[in-house]
Structure formats: structure tokens, C-alpha cells
Design a protein around this motif. Sequence first.
Motif, PDB file in Angstrom:
ATOM      1  N   GLN A  28       1.343  -0.884   0.061  1.00 22.36           N
ATOM      2  CA  GLN A  28      -0.158   0.387   0.091  1.00 22.36           C
ATOM      3  C   GLN A  28       0.842   1.090  -0.283  1.00 22.36           C
ATOM      4  OE1 GLN A  28      -2.343   0.311  -0.724  1.00 22.36           O
ATOM      5  NE2 GLN A  28      -3.208   2.224  -0.529  1.00 22.36           N
ATOM      6  N   GLN A  29       2.162   1.403   0.401  1.00 24.60           N
ATOM      7  CA  GLN A  29       3.128   2.264   0.666  1.00 24.60           C
ATOM      8  C   GLN A  29       3.299   2.892  -0.758  1.00 24.60           C
ATOM      9  OE1 GLN A  29       6.824   1.302   2.322  1.00 24.60           O
ATOM     10  NE2 GLN A  29       8.072   3.215   1.618  1.00 24.60           N
ATOM     11  N   HIS A  30       3.182   2.082  -1.684  1.00 21.20           N
ATOM     12  CA  HIS A  30       3.691   2.133  -3.016  1.00 21.20           C
ATOM     13  C   HIS A  30       2.758   2.569  -3.764  1.00 21.20           C
ATOM     14  CE1 HIS A  30       7.807   1.854  -2.759  1.00 21.20           C
ATOM     15  NE2 HIS A  30       7.582   0.753  -1.302  1.00 21.20           N
ATOM     16  N   HIS A  31       1.394   2.023  -3.560  1.00 19.42           N
ATOM     17  CA  HIS A  31       0.224   2.419  -4.289  1.00 19.42           C
ATOM     18  C   HIS A  31      -0.217   3.833  -4.611  1.00 19.42           C
ATOM     19  CE1 HIS A  31      -3.998   1.467  -6.146  1.00 19.42           C
ATOM     20  NE2 HIS A  31      -4.598   2.313  -5.486  1.00 19.42           N
ATOM     21  N   ARG A  32       0.159   3.925  -6.148  1.00 21.33           N
ATOM     22  CA  ARG A  32      -0.310   5.148  -6.464  1.00 21.33           C
ATOM     23  C   ARG A  32       0.896   6.512  -6.807  1.00 21.33           C
ATOM     24  NH1 ARG A  32      -4.324   5.510 -10.152  1.00 21.33           N
ATOM     25  NH2 ARG A  32      -5.627   4.542  -9.842  1.00 21.33           N
ATOM     26  N   GLN A  33       1.910   5.778  -5.965  1.00 27.20           N
ATOM     27  CA  GLN A  33       3.342   6.779  -5.722  1.00 27.20           C
ATOM     28  C   GLN A  33       3.912   7.283  -6.793  1.00 27.20           C
ATOM     29  OE1 GLN A  33       3.462   8.837  -2.687  1.00 27.20           O
ATOM     30  NE2 GLN A  33       1.246   7.339  -2.861  1.00 27.20           N
ATOM     31  N   HIS A  34       4.093   7.029  -8.008  1.00 23.62           N
ATOM     32  CA  HIS A  34       5.335   7.074  -9.221  1.00 23.62           C
ATOM     33  C   HIS A  34       4.501   6.813 -10.649  1.00 23.62           C
ATOM     34  CE1 HIS A  34       7.911   4.913  -6.216  1.00 23.62           C
ATOM     35  NE2 HIS A  34       7.094   3.696  -6.654  1.00 23.62           N
ATOM     36  N   SER A  35       5.195   8.565 -11.118  1.00 26.73           N
ATOM     37  CA  SER A  35       4.997   8.552 -11.650  1.00 26.73           C
ATOM     38  C   SER A  35       4.630   7.508 -13.214  1.00 26.73           C
ATOM     39  CB  SER A  35       4.373  10.778 -12.520  1.00 26.73           C
ATOM     40  OG  SER A  35       6.086  10.448 -12.560  1.00 26.73           O
ATOM     41  N   ALA A  36       6.186   7.492 -13.043  1.00 27.62           N
ATOM     42  CA  ALA A  36       6.814   6.269 -14.152  1.00 27.62           C
ATOM     43  C   ALA A  36       7.507   5.386 -13.553  1.00 27.62           C
ATOM     44  CB  ALA A  36       8.256   7.405 -15.223  1.00 27.62           C
ATOM     45  N   ILE A  37       7.288   4.263 -14.521  1.00 25.52           N
ATOM     46  CA  ILE A  37       8.141   3.103 -14.672  1.00 25.52           C
ATOM     47  C   ILE A  37       9.194   2.431 -14.992  1.00 25.52           C
ATOM     48  CG2 ILE A  37       7.649   0.374 -13.721  1.00 25.52           C
ATOM     49  CD1 ILE A  37       6.828   2.416 -11.293  1.00 25.52           C
ATOM     50  N   VAL A  38       9.941   2.348 -15.587  1.00 25.16           N
ATOM     51  CA  VAL A  38      10.807   2.003 -16.535  1.00 25.16           C
ATOM     52  C   VAL A  38      11.066   0.382 -15.951  1.00 25.16           C
ATOM     53  CG1 VAL A  38      13.071   2.373 -17.647  1.00 25.16           C
ATOM     54  CG2 VAL A  38      12.044   3.677 -17.110  1.00 25.16           C
ATOM     55  N   THR A  39      11.410  -0.646 -16.699  1.00 21.95           N
ATOM     56  CA  THR A  39      11.796  -2.237 -16.630  1.00 21.95           C
ATOM     57  C   THR A  39      12.562  -2.487 -17.857  1.00 21.95           C
ATOM     58  OG1 THR A  39       9.799  -3.138 -17.790  1.00 21.95           O
ATOM     59  CG2 THR A  39       9.802  -2.908 -15.150  1.00 21.95           C
ATOM     60  N   CYS A  40      13.541  -2.716 -17.621  1.00 17.50           N
ATOM     61  CA  CYS A  40      14.895  -3.204 -18.741  1.00 17.50           C
ATOM     62  C   CYS A  40      14.907  -4.520 -18.376  1.00 17.50           C
ATOM     63  CB  CYS A  40      16.130  -2.182 -18.685  1.00 17.50           C
ATOM     64  SG  CYS A  40      17.608  -2.225 -19.987  1.00 17.50           S
ATOM     65  N   PHE A  41      14.937  -5.245 -19.270  1.00 16.20           N
ATOM     66  CA  PHE A  41      14.884  -7.526 -18.923  1.00 16.20           C
ATOM     67  C   PHE A  41      14.530  -7.488 -17.915  1.00 16.20           C
ATOM     68  CE2 PHE A  41      16.850  -6.010 -23.167  1.00 16.20           C
ATOM     69  CZ  PHE A  41      17.887  -7.025 -23.888  1.00 16.20           C
ATOM     70  N   PHE A  42      13.969  -7.164 -17.673  1.00 19.09           N
ATOM     71  CA  PHE A  42      13.266  -7.606 -16.554  1.00 19.09           C
ATOM     72  C   PHE A  42      12.021  -8.255 -16.814  1.00 19.09           C
ATOM     73  CE2 PHE A  42       9.877  -6.027 -13.252  1.00 19.09           C
ATOM     74  CZ  PHE A  42      10.178  -6.868 -12.135  1.00 19.09           C
ATOM     75  N   ILE A  43      10.862  -8.076 -17.523  1.00 17.61           N
ATOM     76  CA  ILE A  43       9.580  -8.411 -17.224  1.00 17.61           C
ATOM     77  C   ILE A  43       9.356 -10.296 -17.415  1.00 17.61           C
ATOM     78  CG2 ILE A  43       8.584  -8.444 -20.039  1.00 17.61           C
ATOM     79  CD1 ILE A  43       6.965  -6.510 -16.645  1.00 17.61           C
ATOM     80  N   ASP A  44      10.379 -10.743 -17.760  1.00 13.09           N
ATOM     81  CA  ASP A  44      10.236 -11.978 -18.679  1.00 13.09           C
ATOM     82  C   ASP A  44      10.917 -12.912 -17.417  1.00 13.09           C
ATOM     83  OD1 ASP A  44      13.093 -11.285 -18.720  1.00 13.09           O
ATOM     84  OD2 ASP A  44      13.210 -11.934 -20.669  1.00 13.09           O
TER      85      ASP A  44
END
Length: 125
Positions: A28-44
Motif C-alpha cells: 500500500q505504501q507504493h500505491h499510486r506513488q510513481h509517475s513513471a516505471i522503467v523496466t529493462c530486461f526484467f519483465i520475463d
Amino acid sequence: YPDIEVSIGSNRGFSYTIGDFVHTYGTQQHHRQHSAIVTCFFIDTATNIYEYLAVIRSVLCSGGVWINVGPVQWHGNALIQPSCDEMKLLIEGFGFEMLTWSLDSKPVNYRHNEDGNSRYTKAEA
């Protein structure tokens, strides 16, 4: 790279965290706290891709942006291994609007081992 000077002060909200993504950001601490998320060679790397997508969706503010770069080369721990086309449908199903979606036609070199052997992403058939 980068083409411009980038200065990230402590008040900019930039974070880089090592650890379990779902346990770290799925709170809950991170819920709707970030305007951008960048994932690199991660999702898999996801054991459960649904959990990753739910957490990414949860931590983004309204109008937030998710940028993902990297292969869909599922690790052995993955419960399901959706294709790139199936991933696109899953991501859209979580309410993301695709602004850009592209696939490389050739494998991408992502790691060069000390023994001289390179590792490449797989091209999807």
C-alpha cells in the motif's frame, strides 16, 4: 549517452531497488506513488506475470507511464510463458494504453561472457 545532463536530486523520487519486485512494490505504501516505471530486461523474470502487471499498474499514478525494454525470454520459474502477442493482450487487459509496441526482427546481444561467447535474445517465430 545520455544526450543531455541528467541530475537526479534526492527530492526527485528516483529509486533503484534490488529485491523481490512484488514484495517490495506491491504494498500500500507504493500505491499510486510513481509517475513513471522503467523496466529493462526484467519483465520475463516473473514467476507470475499477472502479479508483475498488477503491481506495475498499482504503483503508477493516474496518467503514469510504463516503459519496458527487453526480451520475452521466460525463465524456468515462470508459471506461464505468454508469447509477445499474448503479452500485448495481457498488458492491454490491465488497462495500459500502448503508445509504442515494437519487436526486433533479429536477436539482440545482451551479455558478453568472459569466455568470448555472447548471449542473444531469441527471435520469436
